[in-house]
Design a protein around this motif. Sequence first.
Motif, PDB file in Angstrom:
ATOM      1  N   ALA A 258       0.863  -1.169   0.000  1.00  0.00           N
ATOM      2  CA  ALA A 258       0.000   0.000   0.000  1.00  0.00           C
ATOM      3  C   ALA A 258       0.903   1.224   0.000  1.00  0.00           C
ATOM      4  N   ASP A 259       0.367   2.328  -0.378  1.00  0.00           N
ATOM      5  CA  ASP A 259       1.128   3.565  -0.402  1.00  0.00           C
ATOM      6  C   ASP A 259       1.100   4.191   0.991  1.00  0.00           C
ATOM      7  N   HIS A 260       2.126   3.881   1.750  1.00  0.00           N
ATOM      8  CA  HIS A 260       2.133   4.296   3.150  1.00  0.00           C
ATOM      9  C   HIS A 260       2.271   5.800   3.317  1.00  0.00           C
ATOM     10  N   ARG A 261       3.011   6.399   2.385  1.00  0.00           N
ATOM     11  CA  ARG A 261       3.161   7.838   2.445  1.00  0.00           C
ATOM     12  C   ARG A 261       1.781   8.506   2.303  1.00  0.00           C
ATOM     13  N   ALA A 262       1.045   8.008   1.311  1.00  0.00           N
ATOM     14  CA  ALA A 262      -0.300   8.538   1.093  1.00  0.00           C
ATOM     15  C   ALA A 262      -1.185   8.265   2.308  1.00  0.00           C
ATOM     16  N   GLY A 263      -1.018   7.089   2.876  1.00  0.00           N
ATOM     17  CA  GLY A 263      -1.818   6.727   4.043  1.00  0.00           C
ATOM     18  C   GLY A 263      -1.536   7.663   5.208  1.00  0.00           C
ATOM     19  N   GLY A 264      -0.254   7.916   5.426  1.00  0.00           N
ATOM     20  CA  GLY A 264       0.116   8.823   6.512  1.00  0.00           C
ATOM     21  C   GLY A 264      -0.472  10.207   6.279  1.00  0.00           C
ATOM     22  N   ALA A 265      -0.403  10.629   5.018  1.00  0.00           N
ATOM     23  CA  ALA A 265      -0.928  11.951   4.677  1.00  0.00           C
ATOM     24  C   ALA A 265      -2.440  12.006   4.912  1.00  0.00           C
ATOM     25  N   LEU A 266      -3.101  10.928   4.549  1.00  0.00           N
ATOM     26  CA  LEU A 266      -4.545  10.821   4.743  1.00  0.00           C
ATOM     27  C   LEU A 266      -4.900  11.052   6.218  1.00  0.00           C
ATOM     28  N   ALA A 267      -4.164  10.372   7.059  1.00  0.00           N
ATOM     29  CA  ALA A 267      -4.421  10.463   8.494  1.00  0.00           C
ATOM     30  C   ALA A 267      -4.188  11.889   8.993  1.00  0.00           C
ATOM     31  N   ALA A 268      -3.035  12.436   8.610  1.00  0.00           N
ATOM     32  CA  ALA A 268      -2.693  13.770   9.094  1.00  0.00           C
ATOM     33  C   ALA A 268      -3.694  14.802   8.574  1.00  0.00           C
ATOM     34  N   ARG A 269      -4.021  14.698   7.308  1.00  0.00           N
ATOM     35  CA  ARG A 269      -4.947  15.677   6.740  1.00  0.00           C
ATOM     36  C   ARG A 269      -6.307  15.614   7.420  1.00  0.00           C
ATOM     37  N   HIS A 270      -6.691  14.393   7.793  1.00  0.00           N
ATOM     38  CA  HIS A 270      -7.966  14.277   8.489  1.00  0.00           C
ATOM     39  C   HIS A 270      -7.926  15.038   9.806  1.00  0.00           C
TER      40      HIS A 270
ATOM     41  N   HIS B  94       6.616   9.945   7.484  1.00  0.00           N
ATOM     42  CA  HIS B  94       6.984  11.032   6.576  1.00  0.00           C
ATOM     43  C   HIS B  94       5.767  11.623   5.893  1.00  0.00           C
ATOM     44  N   GLY B  95       4.894  10.720   5.453  1.00  0.00           N
ATOM     45  CA  GLY B  95       3.690  11.204   4.784  1.00  0.00           C
ATOM     46  C   GLY B  95       2.899  12.133   5.680  1.00  0.00           C
ATOM     47  N   ALA B  96       2.798  11.750   6.935  1.00  0.00           N
ATOM     48  CA  ALA B  96       2.024  12.541   7.882  1.00  0.00           C
ATOM     49  C   ALA B  96       2.721  13.869   8.167  1.00  0.00           C
ATOM     50  N   VAL B  97       4.020  13.808   8.396  1.00  0.00           N
ATOM     51  CA  VAL B  97       4.781  15.027   8.700  1.00  0.00           C
ATOM     52  C   VAL B  97       4.690  15.987   7.526  1.00  0.00           C
ATOM     53  N   ARG B  98       4.935  15.453   6.336  1.00  0.00           N
ATOM     54  CA  ARG B  98       4.877  16.280   5.133  1.00  0.00           C
ATOM     55  C   ARG B  98       3.530  16.991   5.010  1.00  0.00           C
ATOM     56  N   ALA B  99       2.485  16.221   5.208  1.00  0.00           N
ATOM     57  CA  ALA B  99       1.147  16.800   5.077  1.00  0.00           C
ATOM     58  C   ALA B  99       0.944  17.920   6.095  1.00  0.00           C
ATOM     59  N   ALA B 100       1.424  17.695   7.299  1.00  0.00           N
ATOM     60  CA  ALA B 100       1.254  18.699   8.354  1.00  0.00           C
ATOM     61  C   ALA B 100       2.019  19.969   8.010  1.00  0.00           C
ATOM     62  N   LEU B 101       3.244  19.765   7.574  1.00  0.00           N
ATOM     63  CA  LEU B 101       4.078  20.916   7.221  1.00  0.00           C
ATOM     64  C   LEU B 101       3.461  21.682   6.046  1.00  0.00           C
ATOM     65  N   ASN B 102       3.010  20.934   5.067  1.00  0.00           N
ATOM     66  CA  ASN B 102       2.371  21.569   3.911  1.00  0.00           C
ATOM     67  C   ASN B 102       1.169  22.408   4.316  1.00  0.00           C
TER      68      ASN B 102
END
Lengths: 331, 331
Positions: free
Chosen positions: A158-170, A196-204
């Motif tokens: 699965a795309d974990h980066r995307a998954g992390g981003a999904l969680a953070a964005r939520h 990383h995905g989550a951190v990136r999303a948060a920073l963005n």
Amino acid sequence: MARISIRDVAIHAGVSVGTVSNVLNRPNLVAEATRERVQASIGELGFVRNETARQLRQGRGHILGVVLPTMSNPHFTEVGRAAEEAMNADGFDALWCTSDGSRAKEQRCLDFLEEQNVSGVLISPLDLDEDRVAELHGHGLAVVLLDRVGVRVCSVGADHRAGGALAARHLLTRRHRRLLFVTGPLSARPVRERHHGAVRAALNAGLTERDLTTFEQAEMTAAAGQAAAVRLLTLDPLPTGVFCANDLLALGLVNELVRAGVKVPAEISVVGYDDIDLAATAVVPLTTVRQPRAELGRTATELALAETGDPEHHDHRQVVLSPELIVRESA
Amino acid sequence: MARISIRDVAIHAGVSVGTVSNVLNRPNLVAEATRERVQASIGELGFVRNETARQLRQGRGHILGVVLPTMSNPHFTEVGRAAEEAMNADGFDALWCTSDGSRAKEQRCLDFLEEQNVSGVLISPLDLDEDRVAELHGHGLAVVLLDRVGVRVCSVGADHRAGGALAARHLLTRRHRRLLFVTGPLSARPVRERHHGAVRAALNAGLTERDLTTFEQAEMTAAAGQAAAVRLLTLDPLPTGVFCANDLLALGLVNELVRAGVKVPAEISVVGYDDIDLAATAVVPLTTVRQPRAELGRTATELALAETGDPEHHDHRQVVLSPELIVRESA
DNA sequence: GCAAGATCGTGAATCGTTTCAAGGTACGCT
DNA sequence: AGCGTACCTTGAAACGATTCACGATCTTGC
């Protein structure tokens, strides 16, 4: 006591061993009367085919190895189960091994599988050893990496980066501005990518490093999640949104928070990862990132089987599946 | 691509295949210089012993089958893990199979294991098929029953009747007089015994049938526990003590009760069974009956290994271990 | 200098299957 | 009768290891 062989059956039925083998493998070549006689002898003597000898003769067994990091996380056992089902449908069987978090044990598993002459291996590696994989592959085994892309082998994850981003964005859409990330060992790639995905999303989204805290737990268990909650409560200011790298962590964390009188999600929101069965029945049903478990396992098997079927011209595919946010109550 | 055999090694090292085999199995019979040369060739060619051929020649593999009803309940995977560890220590490997609650699949597992020529089987049977066990045994496999006593084979299990009684008596000492028993399918013996043990204890303590309610859930999962909680709340009068046949049920039930605003244990007390890891980290840490998991698995392996070691005069032992009440907060 | 051991290595038999070329039978057709 | 065809069945050769009786070579002691 001695094991009944095909030869015993042949004698008992008054035919040659070749004929018995034909009854077993190409019954259409055998006259009906003979076939029945042989079948009767088989039943009477309690003959069981020696798969070991069959494999020896045939070159490779109809077996695929499945190497998982643990059997204690339902996520993995479910992936394995889906993989096994797909194998069974194709006349293959699964050989389960657990690396139990140890690199050495993982090596032992691979050695074992290779000695057992399996025709392929599905592996969720702790920490990818490209050389070992190449070696396996060089020895003619089909290798499919789970949750890890590698050079020159198939992989599905699965795309974990995307998954992390999904969680953070939520969490971000719910207006949380102080986030805590409870991860497992960052040396494990899927974990690192979720983070990383989550951190990136948060920073963005405009948060700064100072809004983000990370707890790196050594294990990804409910107990570790509980410990994280205890530590969380010492933070000042408290985070209002927490993303846990898997559901077991999240479950332990939420439980401990609730016990401490913290309202979830009112005071602290929590997002998990995996969507194991337990997530839905938690005290506070868990909002989590679902991995397409069944598809993961099934696809892995398909890739492996495709390769064993036609090793010559087989191009290695990297399948990446999309995780999905499941919103329940915890966030 | 073609697999390297002992013969290739022999040629490469300029010795006979017998010598290579000796290097592998009785290195002391081989002169040091030769041994090193052969070892070097083995390394250079990347030789991996074909366990399949070895087994064929030797009669039986150093493998024990482990048949479990599910991989989704940590109780079973932990028992298996302990069993596997004990095997590894003795140079044996485990072959894991899951019956997934289906009698047919269980049969397929046993067929598979027998075909794979394992030297023994540890099985936690869904519903004991004495004939099949006798057959396996007749074919020379060591059979150890987990959680079930059978005639003429070894077995190791916890005393479920005592465990059930332990749970019920605990509720009784806490002055609960209206009890609910949430069980799994009573067709499964361990479940039935837990239930009987609990019922008996309650009756002995002076309760009557009217004080006792039983929900027989089809599955023993958290989801089933949750469903049981919903149904529980329709009862009138409400029970004040609940005994669940395993921790997964208890977890789902407690979570749902808490969600519904019921105070556990103040209004309703709950006792689980197994003491899986999750029990300790639950919202309301679970009072439960612990099964000696590690000992169970270890002992099963020991019994199987003892039998394969000396099948001639081996007397079958029935080991029964004692469960232990772990008091936490839920009751 | 030679017999008796000791020490190593060899090669063929074996485990239980599958596979395949070749042999038998029965039948129909000319 | 002779021949071609179909259909069954057979027997031996693999597969890759282990094992073991037997040779070959080297020591040792007298």
